[in-house]
Design a protein around this motif. Sequence first.
Motif, PDB file in Angstrom:
ATOM      1  N   PHE A 170      -7.084  -9.937  -1.093  1.00 11.74           N
ATOM      2  CA  PHE A 170      -5.756  -9.385  -0.835  1.00 11.74           C
ATOM      3  C   PHE A 170      -4.796 -10.504  -0.445  1.00 11.74           C
ATOM      4  O   PHE A 170      -4.995 -11.197   0.554  1.00 11.74           O
ATOM      5  CB  PHE A 170      -5.845  -8.331   0.268  1.00 11.74           C
ATOM      6  CG  PHE A 170      -6.857  -7.262  -0.031  1.00 11.74           C
ATOM      7  CD1 PHE A 170      -6.559  -6.229  -0.903  1.00 11.74           C
ATOM      8  CD2 PHE A 170      -8.127  -7.312   0.528  1.00 11.74           C
ATOM      9  CE1 PHE A 170      -7.500  -5.255  -1.203  1.00 11.74           C
ATOM     10  CE2 PHE A 170      -9.072  -6.335   0.239  1.00 11.74           C
ATOM     11  CZ  PHE A 170      -8.759  -5.310  -0.633  1.00 11.74           C
ATOM     12  N   GLN A 191      -9.496   5.612   4.021  1.00 12.08           N
ATOM     13  CA  GLN A 191      -9.306   4.166   4.031  1.00 12.08           C
ATOM     14  C   GLN A 191      -7.911   3.787   3.525  1.00 12.08           C
ATOM     15  O   GLN A 191      -7.256   2.897   4.079  1.00 12.08           O
ATOM     16  CB  GLN A 191     -10.377   3.500   3.154  1.00 12.08           C
ATOM     17  CG  GLN A 191     -11.795   3.623   3.677  1.00 12.08           C
ATOM     18  CD  GLN A 191     -12.087   2.634   4.784  1.00 12.08           C
ATOM     19  OE1 GLN A 191     -11.542   1.534   4.809  1.00 12.08           O
ATOM     20  NE2 GLN A 191     -12.955   3.017   5.711  1.00 12.08           N
ATOM     21  N   GLN A 214     -11.913  -1.163  -4.822  1.00  7.73           N
ATOM     22  CA  GLN A 214     -11.256  -1.325  -3.518  1.00  7.73           C
ATOM     23  C   GLN A 214     -12.159  -0.844  -2.386  1.00  7.73           C
ATOM     24  O   GLN A 214     -12.310  -1.521  -1.366  1.00  7.73           O
ATOM     25  CB  GLN A 214      -9.940  -0.549  -3.505  1.00  7.73           C
ATOM     26  CG  GLN A 214      -8.869  -1.129  -4.416  1.00  7.73           C
ATOM     27  CD  GLN A 214      -7.638  -0.259  -4.481  1.00  7.73           C
ATOM     28  OE1 GLN A 214      -7.705   0.957  -4.296  1.00  7.73           O
ATOM     29  NE2 GLN A 214      -6.499  -0.868  -4.753  1.00  7.73           N
ATOM     30  N   TRP A 224     -13.551  -2.793   0.932  1.00 12.39           N
ATOM     31  CA  TRP A 224     -13.245  -2.352   2.298  1.00 12.39           C
ATOM     32  C   TRP A 224     -14.509  -2.110   3.116  1.00 12.39           C
ATOM     33  O   TRP A 224     -14.553  -2.402   4.304  1.00 12.39           O
ATOM     34  CB  TRP A 224     -12.403  -1.076   2.253  1.00 12.39           C
ATOM     35  CG  TRP A 224     -11.034  -1.276   1.670  1.00 12.39           C
ATOM     36  CD1 TRP A 224     -10.323  -2.441   1.600  1.00 12.39           C
ATOM     37  CD2 TRP A 224     -10.220  -0.280   1.050  1.00 12.39           C
ATOM     38  NE1 TRP A 224      -9.113  -2.230   0.989  1.00 12.39           N
ATOM     39  CE2 TRP A 224      -9.009  -0.915   0.645  1.00 12.39           C
ATOM     40  CE3 TRP A 224     -10.363   1.084   0.807  1.00 12.39           C
ATOM     41  CZ2 TRP A 224      -7.984  -0.223   0.011  1.00 12.39           C
ATOM     42  CZ3 TRP A 224      -9.338   1.773   0.173  1.00 12.39           C
ATOM     43  CH2 TRP A 224      -8.152   1.116  -0.229  1.00 12.39           C
ATOM     44  N   GLU A 249       0.336  -7.843   0.300  1.00  9.56           N
ATOM     45  CA  GLU A 249      -0.694  -7.210   1.120  1.00  9.56           C
ATOM     46  C   GLU A 249      -1.801  -6.543   0.310  1.00  9.56           C
ATOM     47  O   GLU A 249      -2.780  -6.073   0.883  1.00  9.56           O
ATOM     48  CB  GLU A 249      -0.048  -6.179   2.059  1.00  9.56           C
ATOM     49  CG  GLU A 249       0.683  -5.043   1.349  1.00  9.56           C
ATOM     50  CD  GLU A 249       1.501  -4.187   2.310  1.00  9.56           C
ATOM     51  OE1 GLU A 249       2.167  -4.777   3.188  1.00  9.56           O
ATOM     52  OE2 GLU A 249       1.465  -2.948   2.195  1.00  9.56           O
ATOM     53  N   VAL A 250      -1.667  -6.505  -1.012  1.00  6.12           N
ATOM     54  CA  VAL A 250      -2.643  -5.811  -1.859  1.00  6.12           C
ATOM     55  C   VAL A 250      -3.457  -6.821  -2.665  1.00  6.12           C
ATOM     56  O   VAL A 250      -3.234  -8.029  -2.580  1.00  6.12           O
ATOM     57  CB  VAL A 250      -1.935  -4.816  -2.791  1.00  6.12           C
ATOM     58  CG1 VAL A 250      -1.292  -3.693  -1.985  1.00  6.12           C
ATOM     59  CG2 VAL A 250      -0.883  -5.533  -3.639  1.00  6.12           C
ATOM     60  N   SER A 273      -0.590   0.524   7.983  1.00  8.05           N
ATOM     61  CA  SER A 273      -0.399  -0.881   8.361  1.00  8.05           C
ATOM     62  C   SER A 273       0.465  -1.626   7.365  1.00  8.05           C
ATOM     63  O   SER A 273       0.680  -2.831   7.502  1.00  8.05           O
ATOM     64  CB  SER A 273      -1.756  -1.580   8.480  1.00  8.05           C
ATOM     65  OG  SER A 273      -2.410  -1.625   7.211  1.00  8.05           O
ATOM     66  N   SER A 274       0.972  -0.909   6.351  1.00 12.27           N
ATOM     67  CA  SER A 274       1.792  -1.533   5.323  1.00 12.27           C
ATOM     68  C   SER A 274       3.070  -2.091   5.941  1.00 12.27           C
ATOM     69  O   SER A 274       3.588  -1.567   6.935  1.00 12.27           O
ATOM     70  CB  SER A 274       2.135  -0.513   4.246  1.00 12.27           C
ATOM     71  OG  SER A 274       2.800  -1.111   3.160  1.00 12.27           O
ATOM     72  N   TRP A 297       0.842  -1.205   0.000  1.00 18.19           N
ATOM     73  CA  TRP A 297       0.000   0.000   0.000  1.00 18.19           C
ATOM     74  C   TRP A 297       0.871   1.247   0.000  1.00 18.19           C
ATOM     75  O   TRP A 297       0.537   2.248  -0.635  1.00 18.19           O
ATOM     76  CB  TRP A 297      -0.933  -0.008   1.203  1.00 18.19           C
ATOM     77  CG  TRP A 297      -1.936  -1.102   1.153  1.00 18.19           C
ATOM     78  CD1 TRP A 297      -2.014  -2.192   1.969  1.00 18.19           C
ATOM     79  CD2 TRP A 297      -3.006  -1.238   0.204  1.00 18.19           C
ATOM     80  NE1 TRP A 297      -3.056  -3.004   1.585  1.00 18.19           N
ATOM     81  CE2 TRP A 297      -3.685  -2.444   0.508  1.00 18.19           C
ATOM     82  CE3 TRP A 297      -3.457  -0.471  -0.871  1.00 18.19           C
ATOM     83  CZ2 TRP A 297      -4.794  -2.891  -0.221  1.00 18.19           C
ATOM     84  CZ3 TRP A 297      -4.540  -0.922  -1.599  1.00 18.19           C
ATOM     85  CH2 TRP A 297      -5.196  -2.107  -1.277  1.00 18.19           C
ATOM     86  N   LYS A 334      -4.555   1.829   5.324  1.00 22.67           N
ATOM     87  CA  LYS A 334      -3.823   0.716   4.732  1.00 22.67           C
ATOM     88  C   LYS A 334      -2.323   1.019   4.681  1.00 22.67           C
ATOM     89  O   LYS A 334      -1.490   0.143   4.934  1.00 22.67           O
ATOM     90  CB  LYS A 334      -4.340   0.422   3.328  1.00 22.67           C
ATOM     91  CG  LYS A 334      -5.797   0.001   3.265  1.00 22.67           C
ATOM     92  CD  LYS A 334      -6.033  -1.302   3.980  1.00 22.67           C
ATOM     93  CE  LYS A 334      -7.491  -1.716   3.893  1.00 22.67           C
ATOM     94  NZ  LYS A 334      -7.752  -2.964   4.659  1.00 22.67           N
TER      95      LYS A 334
END
Length: 386
Positions: free
Chosen positions: A211, A361, A340, A344, A218-219, A368-369, A175, A365
């Motif tokens: 994801f 949002q 996306q 979410w 992570e994406v 938290s990447s 992200w 992300k």
Amino acid sequence: MNDVRVGIIGVGSMGTQHAKYLSTKEITGAKLTAVFDQSEDHANWIKENICHEVAVFYDCEAFFQSGLIDAVIIATPHYDHSKYAIQAFNHGLHVLSEKPAGVYTKQVREMNEAASNSGKVYSMMYNQRTNPLYVKLRDLIHSGELGEIRRMNWLITNWYRSQSYYDSGGWRATWAGEGGGVLINQCPHQLDLWQWITGMMPTRMRAFCYFGKHRNIEVEDDVTAFAEYENGATGVFITSTGEAPGTNRLEIAGDQGKVVIEDGKLSFWRLRVPESQFNEEYKGGFGSPECWKCDIPVLGEETGHQGITQNFVDAIQSKTSLIAPGEEGIKGLMLSNAMQLSTWLDNWVDLPIDEDLYFQQLQAKIKSSTVEKKNKITRLDVKETH
């Protein structure tokens, strides 16, 4: 008429490709005069191996104030497209940006406003708009040959990527580094074509993004989206980087028939009378409209990146109409953002989307990447070639 002096921002793999065809004079009326990259090694490599006469810059302000350029090609990672475009417009320069237009529509809207205020030529590197198959399909639709659009399906899963591909760069599939996965990296051309061919944007979408479904990322790497349109038409968009062999099949059904593009061919099944007319007049049981499979001549060759760049230069010199106006970049990105956001929120999303909500949002992300991957990101030298 003097040549348009072009500067390239970001000389990774894609920037290098642009430098090669500009330096070999494949673009009439253009000359490569400068490159800017924060990596001295990358920038100097262009001067030593591609174009000895080019001026090299490692500082963006010095690049913009050099007086050596009339236009720029932006080939940086996604997040930086809008930043450098706005700077270029503020310095009175024309802009051709690599796709996607950006990561989120809010930043792209700011870029579009800067372009409008500058009065400069602004184009997007949507080179698939030069593909004769899609040009012909667009013509069939806009000329009314297919009738009113009823359904659109695009199955585009020939983006296979291995784990080693993702592991090759810490910025990949994060992200913080890319702002997304298959939608933002592999599919911008298809998302642009989806709306460009038909001239239609959905009124709302419901999407299911998975994801890290196929790979340790992570994406999103697997997406199925359903779209509804104002005229009652529906659309389905399916993509993945984890399938082999993949498929690329676009099918559009209208009141007067069906068109399919697959394996480099365009097939048109044309109804002798529109379905709506047949339905109104037919009084039998299991009848259906007479259908002809037509051979549609598809002429011309795909000119790709060079074609878009030539068109950009022609627009600067002769006010030629742009194949891919930069302002239209927000449309395909809107589709990506909507998919996306729908996932979410686990709900339908209306278009245009709530841009502030999407941005919030996305920021969550990014926070938290993966920290290790974020710390390895190099901004200007990682643009993938498509």
